[in-house]
Every structure is written in structure tokens, then in C-alpha cells.
Write a protein that holds these residues in place. Structure first.
Motif, PDB file in Angstrom:
ATOM      1  N   TRP A  14       0.839  -1.207   0.000  1.00  0.00           N
ATOM      2  CA  TRP A  14       0.000   0.000   0.000  1.00  0.00           C
ATOM      3  C   TRP A  14       0.872   1.255   0.000  1.00  0.00           C
ATOM      4  CZ3 TRP A  14      -4.601   0.866  -1.598  1.00  0.00           C
ATOM      5  CH2 TRP A  14      -5.289   2.013  -1.239  1.00  0.00           C
ATOM      6  N   TYR A  15       1.888   1.242   0.838  1.00  0.00           N
ATOM      7  CA  TYR A  15       2.759   2.413   0.913  1.00  0.00           C
ATOM      8  C   TYR A  15       3.406   2.699  -0.452  1.00  0.00           C
ATOM      9  CZ  TYR A  15       6.455   5.611   1.973  1.00  0.00           C
ATOM     10  OH  TYR A  15       7.276   6.701   1.940  1.00  0.00           O
ATOM     11  N   LEU A  16       3.984   1.671  -1.050  1.00  0.00           N
ATOM     12  CA  LEU A  16       4.725   1.889  -2.301  1.00  0.00           C
ATOM     13  C   LEU A  16       3.800   2.297  -3.450  1.00  0.00           C
ATOM     14  CD1 LEU A  16       7.267  -1.095  -2.204  1.00  0.00           C
ATOM     15  CD2 LEU A  16       7.694   1.289  -1.625  1.00  0.00           C
ATOM     16  N   LEU A  17       2.605   1.706  -3.472  1.00  0.00           N
ATOM     17  CA  LEU A  17       1.724   1.972  -4.611  1.00  0.00           C
ATOM     18  C   LEU A  17       0.843   3.194  -4.392  1.00  0.00           C
ATOM     19  CD1 LEU A  17       0.720  -1.744  -5.325  1.00  0.00           C
ATOM     20  CD2 LEU A  17       2.349  -0.365  -6.613  1.00  0.00           C
ATOM     21  N   ARG A  18       0.479   3.438  -3.147  1.00  0.00           N
ATOM     22  CA  ARG A  18      -0.481   4.497  -2.865  1.00  0.00           C
ATOM     23  C   ARG A  18       0.200   5.842  -2.578  1.00  0.00           C
ATOM     24  NH1 ARG A  18      -4.219   8.243  -1.415  1.00  0.00           N
ATOM     25  NH2 ARG A  18      -4.991   8.155   0.711  1.00  0.00           N
ATOM     26  N   ASP A  19       1.406   5.781  -2.029  1.00  0.00           N
ATOM     27  CA  ASP A  19       2.021   7.037  -1.595  1.00  0.00           C
ATOM     28  C   ASP A  19       2.964   7.623  -2.639  1.00  0.00           C
ATOM     29  OD1 ASP A  19       2.021   8.929   0.483  1.00  0.00           O
ATOM     30  OD2 ASP A  19       4.109   8.431   0.865  1.00  0.00           O
ATOM     31  N   ILE A  20       3.575   6.762  -3.435  1.00  0.00           N
ATOM     32  CA  ILE A  20       4.578   7.264  -4.367  1.00  0.00           C
ATOM     33  C   ILE A  20       3.943   7.404  -5.746  1.00  0.00           C
ATOM     34  CG2 ILE A  20       6.812   6.785  -5.449  1.00  0.00           C
ATOM     35  CD1 ILE A  20       7.421   5.161  -2.874  1.00  0.00           C
ATOM     36  N   ASN A  21       4.129   8.566  -6.336  1.00  0.00           N
ATOM     37  CA  ASN A  21       3.591   8.804  -7.666  1.00  0.00           C
ATOM     38  C   ASN A  21       4.496   8.089  -8.662  1.00  0.00           C
ATOM     39  OD1 ASN A  21       2.190   9.796  -9.768  1.00  0.00           O
ATOM     40  ND2 ASN A  21       2.529  11.962  -9.275  1.00  0.00           N
ATOM     41  N   PHE A  22       4.013   7.009  -9.241  1.00  0.00           N
ATOM     42  CA  PHE A  22       4.828   6.163 -10.120  1.00  0.00           C
ATOM     43  C   PHE A  22       5.406   7.033 -11.237  1.00  0.00           C
ATOM     44  CE2 PHE A  22       5.126   2.281 -13.001  1.00  0.00           C
ATOM     45  CZ  PHE A  22       6.084   1.669 -12.211  1.00  0.00           C
ATOM     46  N   GLY A  23       6.694   6.987 -11.398  1.00  0.00           N
ATOM     47  CA  GLY A  23       7.325   7.874 -12.390  1.00  0.00           C
ATOM     48  C   GLY A  23       8.122   8.970 -11.695  1.00  0.00           C
ATOM     49  N   PHE A  24       7.799   9.233 -10.425  1.00  0.00           N
ATOM     50  CA  PHE A  24       8.493  10.301  -9.687  1.00  0.00           C
ATOM     51  C   PHE A  24       9.168   9.709  -8.450  1.00  0.00           C
ATOM     52  CE2 PHE A  24       5.131  12.037 -12.165  1.00  0.00           C
ATOM     53  CZ  PHE A  24       5.699  13.161 -12.742  1.00  0.00           C
ATOM     54  N   ASP A  25      10.076  10.493  -7.852  1.00  0.00           N
ATOM     55  CA  ASP A  25      10.747  10.008  -6.638  1.00  0.00           C
ATOM     56  C   ASP A  25       9.775  10.024  -5.466  1.00  0.00           C
ATOM     57  OD1 ASP A  25      13.016   9.880  -8.124  1.00  0.00           O
ATOM     58  OD2 ASP A  25      14.004  11.610  -7.214  1.00  0.00           O
ATOM     59  N   GLY A  26      10.061   9.211  -4.472  1.00  0.00           N
ATOM     60  CA  GLY A  26       9.244   9.215  -3.254  1.00  0.00           C
ATOM     61  C   GLY A  26      10.157   9.020  -2.060  1.00  0.00           C
ATOM     62  N   ASP A  27       9.958   9.819  -1.026  1.00  0.00           N
ATOM     63  CA  ASP A  27      10.830   9.740   0.144  1.00  0.00           C
ATOM     64  C   ASP A  27      10.157   8.894   1.224  1.00  0.00           C
ATOM     65  OD1 ASP A  27      13.334  10.478   1.132  1.00  0.00           O
ATOM     66  OD2 ASP A  27      12.434  11.963   2.464  1.00  0.00           O
ATOM     67  N   PHE A  28      10.868   7.876   1.708  1.00  0.00           N
ATOM     68  CA  PHE A  28      10.300   7.017   2.752  1.00  0.00           C
ATOM     69  C   PHE A  28      10.374   7.726   4.097  1.00  0.00           C
ATOM     70  CE2 PHE A  28      10.117   3.922   6.052  1.00  0.00           C
ATOM     71  CZ  PHE A  28       9.190   3.008   5.602  1.00  0.00           C
ATOM     72  N   GLN A  29       9.195   7.893   4.732  1.00  0.00           N
ATOM     73  CA  GLN A  29       9.173   8.524   6.057  1.00  0.00           C
ATOM     74  C   GLN A  29       8.385   7.651   7.013  1.00  0.00           C
ATOM     75  OE1 GLN A  29       7.449  12.301   5.183  1.00  0.00           O
ATOM     76  NE2 GLN A  29       9.218  12.961   3.989  1.00  0.00           N
ATOM     77  N   ASN A  30       9.006   7.415   8.150  1.00  0.00           N
ATOM     78  CA  ASN A  30       8.444   6.526   9.160  1.00  0.00           C
ATOM     79  C   ASN A  30       6.993   6.866   9.519  1.00  0.00           C
ATOM     80  OD1 ASN A  30       9.936   4.446  10.842  1.00  0.00           O
ATOM     81  ND2 ASN A  30       8.584   5.416  12.337  1.00  0.00           N
ATOM     82  N   LYS A  31       6.772   8.119   9.917  1.00  0.00           N
ATOM     83  CA  LYS A  31       5.461   8.519  10.438  1.00  0.00           C
ATOM     84  C   LYS A  31       4.398   8.441   9.338  1.00  0.00           C
ATOM     85  CE  LYS A  31       3.102  12.188  12.968  1.00  0.00           C
ATOM     86  NZ  LYS A  31       1.917  12.039  12.162  1.00  0.00           N
TER      87      LYS A  31
END
Ligand code: MSP
Length: 515
Positions: free
Chosen positions: A326-343
Motif C-alpha cells: 500500500w505504501y509503495l503503490l499508494r504514496d509514491i507517484n509512479f514515475g516520480f521520486d518518493g521519500d520514505f518517512q516513518n510517520k
């Protein structure tokens, strides 16, 4: 066995210099979601993944661990296949570039390229990054240049190598990369167009100082450059269908690939070098390349070489598979960078999955069981059109967005339907209405409608969260059909069937955990 319903998709073939990390999982999970979606849409999918085992980077890693390259590759390669099995990735082929059949495919391909007159011996000078296994376009006079990605010193190389005549394909590659459908997303297409417009230079495809590589037939002391050999792994995997490993069999085996999913760092290899190599060898070029962004942590690319990785197995043991996907697919805009944040990770799982979807399912089943004899109600009057039309709208949105690999928009659509369903329940307050017998029929319709929208949510979650989806659907006593178009129809939930006691579909994450 082949039909025009076939869809061949690949992940990159991962370097076995170290065990997989969450960045490697990102591409594979995205490919898994696409593969599941395509199967549900009725396609026959060949999902290819595997490992890239040759080259200096791997040779050096094995040396530094004081083990043979073979042993090192066997160890790490199995870490990849085991991880994909643990994460329930539905891959069909796992190729290793040390497979004997791969050498056979590489030799055939090389001969074709040679016959096209595209191979010559030349001198290769330049700054090389072993981490990228790539020459960098940096002037000879630069003092101690470093790789932007790996933050390590580049190495000066000056040697006799075999070259591939990439420059010959300038016009064809220009046409290809400017066409609408080849490179996605558009921002990446523009980067490549710019690069190609500067003029393509021939590139070296052999090495004389690397022993851990496939020997080039007819050129003693030369091994194939790891990228030349690695890209051909896609062909070896395609041919791995019980027949012979002959390039002539490719078309019959599912080639060309419909989609190569890769990270932005290796786009040039896939969007320029690879199609030119295929043209030279007389092989169909892949249909589409999708270059996604990086998963970063504290702004740096998460990577084996930088050592700032999240271990997917540790994360899996801590939270299970659904939160990771869910985190990888829902939070990161596919095609763009995404920063992993604990909270953010914890909040997202608790809000979307435990609260919005989990509570919706739980409260609706609880009410239905309480008022309708542990069953789905029998509906005798029409419900409000609202939830039905929202569900139908969501089905269209999710299918459209998944078709464009826009997992974020697809997930948002699903969450929106869950929120609307919760609001619908709150507005109608069936727990008040049920107190008056006269409202029995309206309450039946209201509860049925929300059970039904929840079933549709469960179905739509299949490609994104297959595990959570099946937990939801079991609680709704619904067995999905194989092709989801049959399930994505309003009113499929049978009336008057037993509903089991609901259980939480996911454990809430403790807000204090450190990932
Ligand atoms: N071996 C080559 C690929 C050959 S394909 C014929 C390679 N391997 S890799 O292991 O270094 O990277 C594999 C893929 O993982 C690449 O697409 C790369 O972009 C991706 N990722 C590696 N780190 C990543 C992140 N931190 N975030 C997202 N993807 C990342 O390159």
C-alpha cells in the motif's frame, strides 16, 4: 498456446552485488500489480524477473567477501527468488545470466549483430563508475571525479574494446524515442530525446580486464560488457518455455516485451542502446519502456552501494505484506521520486486500511448480522442511487488509472469510495432508523448497498493488495471470479447468505515503531 491476449512484462534483472532492498522491491511490486491487473482484465501474462550476475562490480564484491563469484551469485540470487516468493510476487520466469542457456542466446545475438557489420575493435578511454557499470561523460582533465549516484571515485580506463555501432542507428532511434508510446512518463521521454539529439556515440561491448563475464566468441581475452549480456537476459527468459533457445523462436514465445519497467537510472540503456541492439540483430524492439523514480531516504537514493537501505524482510516481519504494497503503490507517484518517512508510513496504513476500509467493513457486517439474522439482507425496495453510481464511477476510474500504471490515482479512487460509503452510513444512521419497524425495508436497502460497495472495494483492491482483498471478500462470503469484469457489476453480492463474524482486516500499527 500464444494468443493475442498475451502481455509480456519485465522487471530489471537485479545486480547480485548485494541482497535486495526496498528499492528493488518497488519495481517488482509495481510489476506484480500490473501483472495481476492484466490477468484480471483477461490477458495471459508472462511476468519476467531475474538477476544480472556478471561484471566487475560483482567480481569485486565476491573478492572482498573472499568467496568465488559463483558462490556469491548463488547466495544472492536465491535471496531474490526467496524474497519474491515470500512477498507472493506472481512472476512466471526467473532468469539468471549465469544460466548455460543464456550464453547460447548471447552468442546467437552477437553473431547477428556482427553480420550486420555493427561490431569493430577500438580504443575506449574515459571515467568509469563500477557501481553503475557505465562510462561517464566527464572530461579527461577532471580531478578525482565522483559518481553522483554512488558518491564514489570514478576510475580512469584506457583499453582496447569491441564497439557496437550505435551511431548508425541515430535516425531510427530518434524516430523511436519521439514516438508517443515508447517511453513513459513524458518527462523521461524528454530527457532521452534531448540526449539523443546531441548525437549517439558508439559504445564498447567487451572488456579485457573483467574475467567474471561471458567470453566473446572469436575474441580471446574479451568478455562481454555486463550490460550487453544483461539486456539479452530478457530474451533468454522469454525463450524459457520448454522449447529451444533459438532467437527465431522469440516471436512465438511472447517477444517483444509489452513493457519493461525500470528505474530512471537505467533508462538510457533500455530506451536507446537496447532497441538499437535489437534492430541490429533483426529482433523486434520492446513496445514500451516505463522509467519510474527513486525511492529515497533522507533525500538520497536508497541503494546497496550507499548502505541506506530498508530491508524488505525485516519490514515484512514487522508489518506484513499489505502495508508495504500500500505504501509503495499508494504514496509514491509512479514515475516520480518518493521519500520514505516513518510517520507517514504508519499514518497511511492506519488511516486508509485500518480506519477507512477496515472500519467500514467491520461496522457494516456487524449491523447486517445483528439485524438480519447473521445474513446479507433481502432487499425489497430500491436503495438510494448515490452509492451505486459512486461505485460504478470508481470502477471506471480504477480501471482507467491502472491501465496507465497510475497506482496512486487508482488507490485514491478506492479510498474515496470507502469514505463516501462511511459518510452514507453516517448520514442515514441505520442504527436509529432500525428502531422503528416501518423502516425495515429502507434499512435493508441501505445495508445491502454498503455491503455491495465494500465488496466492490475488495474486488478493486485485488491487483494492489491481493492479500487484504481476499480477507475482505471472505468476510463478505464472496468468491471472486477469475476475470474481474464479471465481479465489477453492481448487485453481485447474493442476498440472504450467511456472513461470518467480522475480524479486523489489518493490525493497526503502533505509532511508536521505528522502521
Ligand atoms: N543490473 C541492472 C539492470 C539490468 S536490466 C537488463 C541494474 N540492477 S540494479 O540492481 O542496480 O537495479 C535494478 C533496478 O532497481 C533499477 O531499475 C533501479 O532503478 C532500481 N532501484 C535501485 N534502487 C532503487 C531505489 N532506491 N528506488 C527505486 N528503484 C531503485 O541496474
Amino acid at each position: 498456446m500464444l494468443t493475442n491476449h498475451l502481455f509480456t512484462i519485465t522487471t530489471p534483472l537485479y545486480y547480485v552485488n548485494d541482497r535486495p532492498h526496498l528499492g528493488s522491491c518497488y519495481t517488482t511490486i509495481a510489476c506484480d500489480a500490473i501483472s495481476r491487473f492484466k490477468r484480471l482484465e483477461g490477458k495471459e501474462v508472462i511476468f519476467i524477473t531475474g538477476v544480472d550476475e556478471h561484471g566487475q562490480k560483482i567480481q569485486r564484491t565476491a573478492e572482498s567477501n573472499s568467496i568465488s563469484a559463483e558462490e556469491h551469485c548463488n547466495n544472492i540470487s536465491s535471496k531474490y527468488s526467496e524474497l519474491w516468493n515470500t512477498l507472493n510476487i506472481t512472476y512466471d520466469r526467473f532468469v539468471r545470466t549465469t544460466d548455460a542457456n543464456h550464453q547460447n542466446v548471447v552468442n546467437q545475438f552477437f553473431n547477428n549483430v556482427k553480420k550486420s557489420g555493427d561490431i569493430y575493435m577500438g580504443n575506449q578511454k574515459g571515467w568509469y563508475c563500477v557501481g553503475c557499470e557505465e562510462f561517464k561523460d566527464i572530461s579527461e582533465n577532471t580531478e578525482r571525479p565522483q559518481c553522483d549516484i554512488h558518491k564514489k571515485d570514478l576510475e580512469w580506463r584506457n583499453e582496447e574494446n569491441l564497439f557496437f555501432r550505435l551511431s548508425k542507428y541515430q535516425t531510427k532511434i530518434e524516430q523511436l524515442v519521439t514516438s508517443n508510446d515508447f517511453i513513459h512518463p513524458i518527462s523521461r521521454r524528454n530527457e532521452i530525446i534531448k540526449f539523443v539529439s546531441k548525437g549517439l556515440k558508439d559504445f564498447s561491448i567487451s572488456r579485457v580486464n573483467v574475467t567474471w563475464g561471458l567470453p566473446v566468441p572469436g575474441y580471446d581475452g574479451h568478455t562481454f560488457y555486463v550490460w550487453f549480456d544483461a539486456l539479452l537476459g530478457y530474451l533468454t527468459a522469454t525463450l524459457n518455455n520448454g522449447g529451444e533457445y533459438k532467437l527465431e523462436q522469440l516471436e512465438r514465445s511472447g517477444w517483444p516485451a509489452d513493457l519493461h519497467v525500470i528505474g530512471k537510472d537505467i533508462l538510457r540503456f533500455h530506451a536507446i542502446y537496447w532497441p538499437a541492439m535489437c534492430m541490429s540483430a533483426g529482433i523486434d524492439i520492446p513496445t514500451r519502456i516505463y522509467g519510474h523514480g527513486f525511492l529515497t531516504r533522507e533525500g538520497n537514493k536508497m541503494g546497496k552501494s550507499l548502505g541506506n537501505v530498508l530491508n524488505p524482510l525485516t519490514l515484512y516481519e514487522l508489518v506484513g505484506i499489505d502495508p508495504i504494497r500500500w505504501y509503495l503503490l499508494r504514496d509514491i507517484n509512479f514515475g516520480f521520486d518518493g521519500d520514505f518517512q516513518n510517520k507517514r508510513f504508519i499514518d497511511l496504513i492506519n488511516n486508509d486500511l485500518a480506519n477507512t476500509i477496515g472500519n467500514l467493513l467491520n461496522r457494516t457486517i456487524t449491523m447486517s448480522r445483528k439485524w438480519f439474522n447473521n445474513k446479507v439482507p433481502i432487499v425489497t425496495v430500491n436503495g438510494n442511487e448515490l452509492i451505486k453510481s459512486k461505485s460504478v464511477h470508481t470502477i471506471n476510474i480504477v480501471r482507467k488509472e491502472l491501465d496507465r500504471y497510475n497506482f496512486l490515482k487508482a488507490s485514491e479512487g478506492i479510498i474515496e469510495l470507502a469514505k463516501q460509503s462511511n459518510i452514507y452510513l453516517n448520514d442515514n444512521a441505520p442504527w436509529v432508523a432500525i428502531k422503528n419497524d416501518e423502516n425495515y425495508d429502507e434499512v435493508s436497502a441501505c445495508i445491502y448497498d454498503v455491503l455491495e460497495s465494500t465488496r466492490i472495494i475488495g474486488i478493486l483492491l485485488q491487483p494492489l493488495l491481493p492479500n487484504l482483498s481476499s480477507i475482505m471478500l471472505k468476510q463478505l462470503s464472496y468468491s471472486p471470479e477469475k476475470v474481474w469484469a464479471n465481479d465489477l457489476v453492481w448487485g453481485k453480492l447474493e442476498q440472504d447468505i450467511e456472513l461470518p463474524t467480522p475480524k479486523p482486516i489489518i493490525n493497526r500499527l503502533d505509532t511508536n515503531i521505528e522502521i
